[in-house]
Scaffold this motif. Structure first.
Motif, mmCIF file in Angstrom:
data_model
loop_
_atom_site.group_PDB
_atom_site.id
_atom_site.type_symbol
_atom_site.label_atom_id
_atom_site.label_comp_id
_atom_site.label_asym_id
_atom_site.label_seq_id
_atom_site.Cartn_x
_atom_site.Cartn_y
_atom_site.Cartn_z
ATOM 1 N N ASP A 75 -57.560 70.496 -23.342
ATOM 2 C CA ASP A 75 -57.099 69.640 -22.935
ATOM 3 C C ASP A 75 -56.619 69.895 -24.923
ATOM 4 O OD1 ASP A 75 -57.681 68.065 -21.055
ATOM 5 O OD2 ASP A 75 -60.052 67.286 -22.677
ATOM 6 N N ALA A 76 -55.990 70.643 -24.911
ATOM 7 C CA ALA A 76 -55.426 71.493 -25.939
ATOM 8 C C ALA A 76 -53.719 71.489 -26.320
ATOM 9 C CB ALA A 76 -55.611 72.552 -25.431
ATOM 10 N N GLY A 77 -53.352 70.293 -25.094
ATOM 11 C CA GLY A 77 -52.302 69.993 -25.848
ATOM 12 C C GLY A 77 -50.968 70.289 -24.883
ATOM 13 N N ASP A 78 -49.552 70.310 -25.288
ATOM 14 C CA ASP A 78 -48.330 71.523 -24.068
ATOM 15 C C ASP A 78 -48.752 73.248 -24.517
ATOM 16 O OD1 ASP A 78 -47.405 71.173 -26.972
ATOM 17 O OD2 ASP A 78 -46.198 69.334 -26.434
ATOM 18 N N ALA A 79 -47.903 73.404 -23.990
ATOM 19 C CA ALA A 79 -47.881 74.734 -24.052
ATOM 20 C C ALA A 79 -47.187 75.534 -25.358
ATOM 21 C CB ALA A 79 -46.559 75.001 -23.042
ATOM 22 N N ALA A 80 -46.464 74.524 -26.663
ATOM 23 C CA ALA A 80 -45.863 75.115 -27.422
ATOM 24 C C ALA A 80 -47.024 74.805 -27.790
ATOM 25 C CB ALA A 80 -44.616 74.621 -28.152
ATOM 26 N N THR A 81 -47.658 73.397 -28.490
ATOM 27 C CA THR A 81 -49.103 73.366 -28.804
ATOM 28 C C THR A 81 -50.143 74.143 -28.729
ATOM 29 O OG1 THR A 81 -48.474 70.965 -29.256
ATOM 30 C CG2 THR A 81 -50.587 71.318 -29.830
ATOM 31 N N ARG A 82 -49.924 74.811 -27.978
ATOM 32 C CA ARG A 82 -51.789 75.597 -27.021
ATOM 33 C C ARG A 82 -51.569 76.934 -27.930
ATOM 34 N NH1 ARG A 82 -55.314 76.827 -28.228
ATOM 35 N NH2 ARG A 82 -56.152 78.453 -26.089
ATOM 36 N N THR A 83 -49.941 77.322 -27.406
ATOM 37 C CA THR A 83 -49.421 78.524 -28.108
ATOM 38 C C THR A 83 -49.440 78.624 -29.512
ATOM 39 O OG1 THR A 83 -47.227 79.052 -26.504
ATOM 40 C CG2 THR A 83 -47.629 79.865 -28.730
ATOM 41 N N ARG A 84 -49.402 77.923 -30.430
ATOM 42 C CA ARG A 84 -49.825 77.685 -31.470
ATOM 43 C C ARG A 84 -50.929 77.807 -32.489
ATOM 44 N NH1 ARG A 84 -45.312 74.299 -31.434
ATOM 45 N NH2 ARG A 84 -46.793 72.142 -31.733
ATOM 46 N N ARG A 85 -51.560 77.274 -31.741
ATOM 47 C CA ARG A 85 -53.173 76.783 -31.637
ATOM 48 C C ARG A 85 -53.837 77.830 -31.313
ATOM 49 N NH1 ARG A 85 -55.989 71.357 -31.628
ATOM 50 N NH2 ARG A 85 -57.523 73.231 -30.793
ATOM 51 N N ARG A 86 -53.460 78.554 -30.637
ATOM 52 C CA ARG A 86 -54.507 80.139 -30.690
ATOM 53 C C ARG A 86 -53.623 81.093 -30.457
ATOM 54 N NH1 ARG A 86 -59.179 81.723 -28.945
ATOM 55 N NH2 ARG A 86 -58.995 83.991 -28.229
ATOM 56 N N ARG A 87 -52.661 81.117 -30.994
ATOM 57 C CA ARG A 87 -51.944 81.996 -32.463
ATOM 58 C C ARG A 87 -53.141 81.826 -33.641
ATOM 59 N NH1 ARG A 87 -47.932 82.379 -36.851
ATOM 60 N NH2 ARG A 87 -46.694 84.583 -36.338
ATOM 61 N N ALA A 88 -53.092 80.907 -34.291
ATOM 62 C CA ALA A 88 -54.148 80.693 -34.830
ATOM 63 C C ALA A 88 -55.112 80.742 -34.810
ATOM 64 C CB ALA A 88 -53.900 78.825 -35.214
ATOM 65 N N ALA A 89 -55.685 80.819 -33.786
ATOM 66 C CA ALA A 89 -56.868 80.687 -33.777
ATOM 67 C C ALA A 89 -57.633 83.082 -33.793
ATOM 68 C CB ALA A 89 -58.177 80.496 -32.584
ATOM 69 N N ILE A 90 -56.682 83.525 -33.326
ATOM 70 C CA ILE A 90 -56.608 84.398 -33.013
ATOM 71 C C ILE A 90 -56.261 85.251 -35.147
ATOM 72 C CG2 ILE A 90 -55.008 86.739 -32.170
ATOM 73 C CD1 ILE A 90 -54.761 85.406 -29.852
ATOM 74 N N VAL A 91 -55.777 84.821 -35.529
ATOM 75 C CA VAL A 91 -54.637 85.393 -37.452
ATOM 76 C C VAL A 91 -56.246 84.755 -37.909
ATOM 77 C CG1 VAL A 91 -54.120 84.079 -39.029
ATOM 78 C CG2 VAL A 91 -52.477 84.392 -36.858
ATOM 79 N N ALA A 92 -56.505 83.368 -37.450
ATOM 80 C CA ALA A 92 -58.620 83.303 -38.433
ATOM 81 C C ALA A 92 -59.869 84.370 -38.108
ATOM 82 C CB ALA A 92 -58.823 81.535 -38.066
ATOM 83 N N LEU A 137 -59.500 98.229 -31.682
ATOM 84 C CA LEU A 137 -59.366 96.658 -30.875
ATOM 85 C C LEU A 137 -59.126 95.490 -30.228
ATOM 86 C CD1 LEU A 137 -59.979 98.010 -28.055
ATOM 87 C CD2 LEU A 137 -62.257 98.375 -28.429
ATOM 88 N N THR A 138 -60.205 95.114 -31.056
ATOM 89 C CA THR A 138 -60.352 93.863 -31.614
ATOM 90 C C THR A 138 -58.881 93.321 -31.730
ATOM 91 O OG1 THR A 138 -62.121 93.811 -32.974
ATOM 92 C CG2 THR A 138 -61.087 91.698 -33.185
ATOM 93 N N VAL A 139 -58.079 93.726 -31.990
ATOM 94 C CA VAL A 139 -56.903 92.844 -32.570
ATOM 95 C C VAL A 139 -56.437 93.297 -30.992
ATOM 96 C CG1 VAL A 139 -54.565 92.717 -33.397
ATOM 97 C CG2 VAL A 139 -56.554 93.030 -35.189
ATOM 98 N N VAL A 140 -56.234 94.190 -30.423
ATOM 99 C CA VAL A 140 -54.951 94.380 -29.648
ATOM 100 C C VAL A 140 -55.509 93.624 -27.877
ATOM 101 C CG1 VAL A 140 -54.543 96.432 -26.825
ATOM 102 C CG2 VAL A 140 -54.009 96.359 -30.224
ATOM 103 N N SER A 141 -57.416 93.121 -28.204
ATOM 104 C CA SER A 141 -58.223 92.509 -27.018
ATOM 105 C C SER A 141 -57.636 90.911 -27.121
ATOM 106 C CB SER A 141 -59.322 92.480 -27.244
ATOM 107 O OG SER A 141 -59.733 94.320 -27.032
ATOM 108 N N LEU A 142 -57.778 90.134 -28.614
ATOM 109 C CA LEU A 142 -57.245 88.919 -28.239
ATOM 110 C C LEU A 142 -56.186 88.756 -28.256
ATOM 111 C CD1 LEU A 142 -59.492 88.434 -31.597
ATOM 112 C CD2 LEU A 142 -60.022 87.520 -29.345
ATOM 113 N N VAL A 143 -54.975 89.810 -28.815
ATOM 114 C CA VAL A 143 -53.259 89.783 -28.476
ATOM 115 C C VAL A 143 -52.920 89.529 -27.171
ATOM 116 C CG1 VAL A 143 -51.362 90.243 -28.385
ATOM 117 C CG2 VAL A 143 -52.965 89.947 -30.926
#
Length: 200
Positions: free
Chosen positions: A168-185, A146-152
């Motif tokens: 102020d997280a940068g362009d769309a590609a940078t923001r997506t990469r950062r959010r992905r990394a945060a979810i993985v962590a 449920l945690t995984v699905v909720s975050l994703v």
């Protein structure tokens, strides 16, 4: 020439997926779905029944496709983090899935849990989570899933919160990469904590 029933169903499901993703169950229009598919709307009722039955079919098909496309592989917390990353990538590429899930929650609520098809689907996902983290009971595996699905699912459908909280997280590609990394962590840490709790 014989009518290609399977092709018509595929066209209707594709049109319905787009319509329900954009407008939800209540806002979706059967005539728009039929027009987008290039068929008479009576075909919808003939093949899928009422609009809510079509919605259930659309969501079940999308989730089943995701289950096949994103396999739970390996064992341990890092494997669970990798699974979350791949599910995130899949849902970014197929943004209709999180939108459909959120619409279902908003419009159908707990009633959606009465579906035996959906119950079996999610039971299989919990079993896969248990295989990734041997020793985890079904309740803890379900909590982690449920945690995984909720975050994703949350990030693609809540862009306003992203803009407000991380402006102020940068362009769309940078923001997506950062959010992905945060979810993985976060998921990797949650999986490690779940395993640790089983050995206490």
């Amino acid at each position: 020439m014989a009518w290609d029933t399977e092709r018509t169903k595929r066209l209707l499901l594709a049109a319905a997926t787009a319509e329900f993703s954009e407008h939800g169950l209540a806002g979706a229009r059967v005539d728009r779905i039929a027009a987008a598919a290039g068929v008479n709307k009576e075909r919808i009722y003939q093949y899928f029944g009422k609009k809510d039955e079509l919605f259930a079919t659309v969501l079940a098909e999308a989730l089943q496709e995701a289950l096949q496309a994103v396999q739970a592989e390996g064992t341990g917390p890092e494997a669970v983090g990798d699974y979350a990353a791949r599910l995130f990538d899949h849902h970014i590429a197929h943004g209709e899935i999180p939108r459909l899930v959120y619409w279902e929650g908003l419009e159908r609520g707990i009633a959606a849990a009465d579906s035996p098809v959906r119950a079996a689907f999610h039971a299989e996902k919990v079993t896969r989570m248990q295989r990734m983290l041997p020793g985890l009971d079904r309740v803890d595996a379900g909590e982690l899933l449920l945690t995984v699905v909720s975050l994703v699912n949350a990030w693609p459908v809540l862009p306003q919160l992203d803009a407000l909280i991380v402006p102020d997280a940068g362009d769309a590609a940078t923001r997506t990469r950062r959010r992905r990394a945060a979810i993985v962590a976060a998921v990797t840490a949650a999986a490690a904590a779940a395993i640790e709790s089983t050995v206490r």
